[in-house]
Design an enzyme around this catalytic site. Structure first.
Site, PDB file in Angstrom:
ATOM      1  N   ARG A 291     -11.838  17.012   1.956  1.00  0.00           N
ATOM      2  CA  ARG A 291     -10.964  16.326   0.988  1.00  0.00           C
ATOM      3  C   ARG A 291     -10.727  17.232  -0.207  1.00  0.00           C
ATOM      4  NH1 ARG A 291      -8.241  12.149   2.587  1.00  0.00           N
ATOM      5  NH2 ARG A 291     -10.128  11.282   3.459  1.00  0.00           N
TER       6      ARG A 291
ATOM      7  N   SER B 198      -4.186  10.742  -1.028  1.00  0.00           N
ATOM      8  CA  SER B 198      -3.375   9.583  -0.611  1.00  0.00           C
ATOM      9  C   SER B 198      -3.737   9.149   0.802  1.00  0.00           C
ATOM     10  CB  SER B 198      -1.880   9.883  -0.705  1.00  0.00           C
ATOM     11  OG  SER B 198      -1.565  10.980   0.126  1.00  0.00           O
ATOM     12  N   GLY B 199      -4.385  10.015   1.557  1.00  0.00           N
ATOM     13  CA  GLY B 199      -4.876   9.644   2.885  1.00  0.00           C
ATOM     14  C   GLY B 199      -5.894   8.515   2.823  1.00  0.00           C
TER      15      GLY B 199
ATOM     16  N   LYS C 216     -12.036  11.339  15.030  1.00  0.00           N
ATOM     17  CA  LYS C 216     -10.670  10.911  15.376  1.00  0.00           C
ATOM     18  C   LYS C 216      -9.878  12.093  15.914  1.00  0.00           C
ATOM     19  CE  LYS C 216     -10.564   7.447  11.730  1.00  0.00           C
ATOM     20  NZ  LYS C 216     -10.101   7.167  10.365  1.00  0.00           N
TER      21      LYS C 216
ATOM     22  N   GLY D 181       0.828  -1.212   0.000  1.00  0.00           N
ATOM     23  CA  GLY D 181       0.000   0.000   0.000  1.00  0.00           C
ATOM     24  C   GLY D 181       0.856   1.254   0.000  1.00  0.00           C
TER      25      GLY D 181
ATOM     26  N   HIS E 122      -1.396  16.726   3.844  1.00  0.00           N
ATOM     27  CA  HIS E 122      -2.595  17.340   4.399  1.00  0.00           C
ATOM     28  C   HIS E 122      -2.234  18.753   4.870  1.00  0.00           C
ATOM     29  CE1 HIS E 122      -4.319  13.494   4.060  1.00  0.00           C
ATOM     30  NE2 HIS E 122      -4.340  13.108   5.312  1.00  0.00           N
TER      31      HIS E 122
ATOM     32  N   ASN F  71       1.336  13.305   4.732  1.00  0.00           N
ATOM     33  CA  ASN F  71       0.515  12.342   5.487  1.00  0.00           C
ATOM     34  C   ASN F  71       1.056  10.925   5.412  1.00  0.00           C
ATOM     35  OD1 ASN F  71      -0.635  13.064   2.735  1.00  0.00           O
ATOM     36  ND2 ASN F  71      -1.607  11.078   3.039  1.00  0.00           N
TER      37      ASN F  71
ATOM     38  N   CYS G 142      -3.523  10.607  10.592  1.00  0.00           N
ATOM     39  CA  CYS G 142      -2.533  11.487   9.947  1.00  0.00           C
ATOM     40  C   CYS G 142      -2.788  12.975  10.196  1.00  0.00           C
ATOM     41  CB  CYS G 142      -2.462  11.193   8.455  1.00  0.00           C
ATOM     42  SG  CYS G 142      -4.039  10.814   7.682  1.00  0.00           S
TER      43      CYS G 142
ATOM     44  N   ARG H 129      -6.901   2.789  18.656  1.00  0.00           N
ATOM     45  CA  ARG H 129      -6.527   4.112  19.186  1.00  0.00           C
ATOM     46  C   ARG H 129      -7.346   4.514  20.398  1.00  0.00           C
ATOM     47  NH1 ARG H 129      -6.738   6.784  13.350  1.00  0.00           N
ATOM     48  NH2 ARG H 129      -4.843   5.923  12.450  1.00  0.00           N
TER      49      ARG H 129
END
Ligand code: NAP
Length: 340
Positions: free
Chosen positions: A236, A158-159, A214, A14, A243, A310, A128, A99
């Protein structure tokens, strides 16, 4: 005498996993062997450095690892992280799976490495957007105490992983050629030449996205202060990597823009610039902070602009930095390593 560690990288094909492998090489992490894992689709694929991808399935041999770096989605972490821990490895997980678990330290290497002392085999790498925010804000919190944050993120595709980068490229290409954009698969709207004012997903009945939740939760856990107010809108944007964040920070004690600049100029992992941009921050490990100025509408508030890669500091760099601290402080659980 240096020691060689056996390291598993789960999700190695990935965008984060690929960056993780690059960073382990770049930072000369003391690994004697790196084993990349992904799905059966990728099994046997040869990666840079001659590494061959192994399938993470019932036949996978999980024994003998000192460290496992996970970036394969929360479901994979839930299914597999504890199996690596049971087999003796320490796991650093990039997903959101653990988390919120009070037993699992959530660590930004420059901010709260002390939390690693109490790990029980599992360590969570923050989201991120939260990661870069914490690097920029922890020095301010320590000096003046943060009362409230108002943040708008400008998050790159890409996040969301490699398929989202392909979606942006394909749509942009079609649009520039004057042909119809292919229907979006990853995002609810086209992302090329567009801005989507809700990054992440909505859970049933919630008017905030999971990305926003988050940042609200993780900020308080990392800064160890449940009283901090966090108002956030995650957005986004059609940027490939990095970011950006427009941040308004209200402190308990007065802090001038000049004092904030001095604090951040001396802060680990921070670089001050006039107006940081994603294209300049891409490929870098630092968090770039600019436009620090007084908020004229409040006596104890400052505004600033925060940009970071990120895939690097927001994910892979911090995971590898955590691993480095574990090695330096002798906090790895397993002892499969051999003298190198
Ligand atoms: N992208 C970011 O900026 C970022 C930042 C922080 C955290 N994260 C987290 O990191 C994780 C990966 O994100 P990404 O952006 O790198 O996604 P990605 O580009 O889509 O890559 C996903 C990786 O996971 C592997 N994978 C998926 N399901 C698997 C399974 N069941 N068993 C083993 N491997 C599996 C994929 O293997 P195949 O190639 O074989 O499909 C691929 O290597 C996610 O949890 C994400 O939330 C991402």
């Amino acid at each position: 005498m240096s020691r060689g560690l056996r390291v598993a990288v789960v999700g190695a094909t990935g965008v984060v996993g690929t960056t993780m492998l690059e960073l382990l090489r770049e930072r000369k992490f003391p690994a004697r062997e790196i084993v990349p894992f992904a799905t059966e689709r990728s099994a046997g694929r040869e990666l840079e450095g001659g590494l061959r991808v192994e399938a993470l399935n019932g036949g996978a041999d999980l024994s003998g690892f000192d460290l496992a770096l996970f970036s394969a989605g929360a479901g994979t972490s839930r299914d597999w992280a504890s199996r690596f821990v049971e087999a003796g490895a320490t796991v650093v997980d990039n997903s959101s799976a653990f988390r919120r678990d009070p037993e699992v330290p959530l660590v930004v290497s420059e901010v709260n490495p002390h939390a690693l002392e109490r790990h029980q085999g599992l360590i969570a790498n923050p989201n991120c957007s939260t990661m870069q925010l914490m690097v920029a804000l922890a020095p301010i919190h320590r000096k003046a105490g943060i009362e409230r944050l108002i943040v708008a993120t400008y998050q790159s595709v890409s996040g969301t992983g490699k398929k989202a980068i392909d979606e942006l490229d394909t749509q942009a290409d079609a649009s520039l050629r004057g042909t119809a954009m292919p229907a979006p698969q990853i995002y609810p709207e086209p992302i090329a030449f567009n801005v989507i004012g809700a990054a992440g997903n909505f859970a049933d009945g919630d008017d905030h996205t999971d990305e926003e939740r988050k940042m609200m939760f993780e900020t308080r856990k990392i800064l160890e202060d449940e009283s901090i107010g966090v108002a956030v809108t995650c957005v986004r944007v059609p940027v490939r990597v990095c970011h950006s964040e427009a941040v308004n920070v209200q402190t308990r004690d007065p802090l001038s823009a000049e004092e904030a600049r001095e604090l951040l100029a001396a802060a680990p992992g921070v670089i001050l610039e006039d107006v940081p941009t994603p294209l300049r921050a891409e490929g870098r490990d630092e968090v770039f902070v600019g436009r620090i100025r007084r908020d004229e509408s409040h006596p104890r508030a400052l505004s600033m602009w925060v940009v970071s890669d990120n895939l690097r500091k927001g994910a892979a760099t911090n995971a590898v930095q955590i691993a480095e601290v574990l090695v330096e402080r002798d906090l790895l659980r397993a002892r499969h390593s051999v003298a190198a």
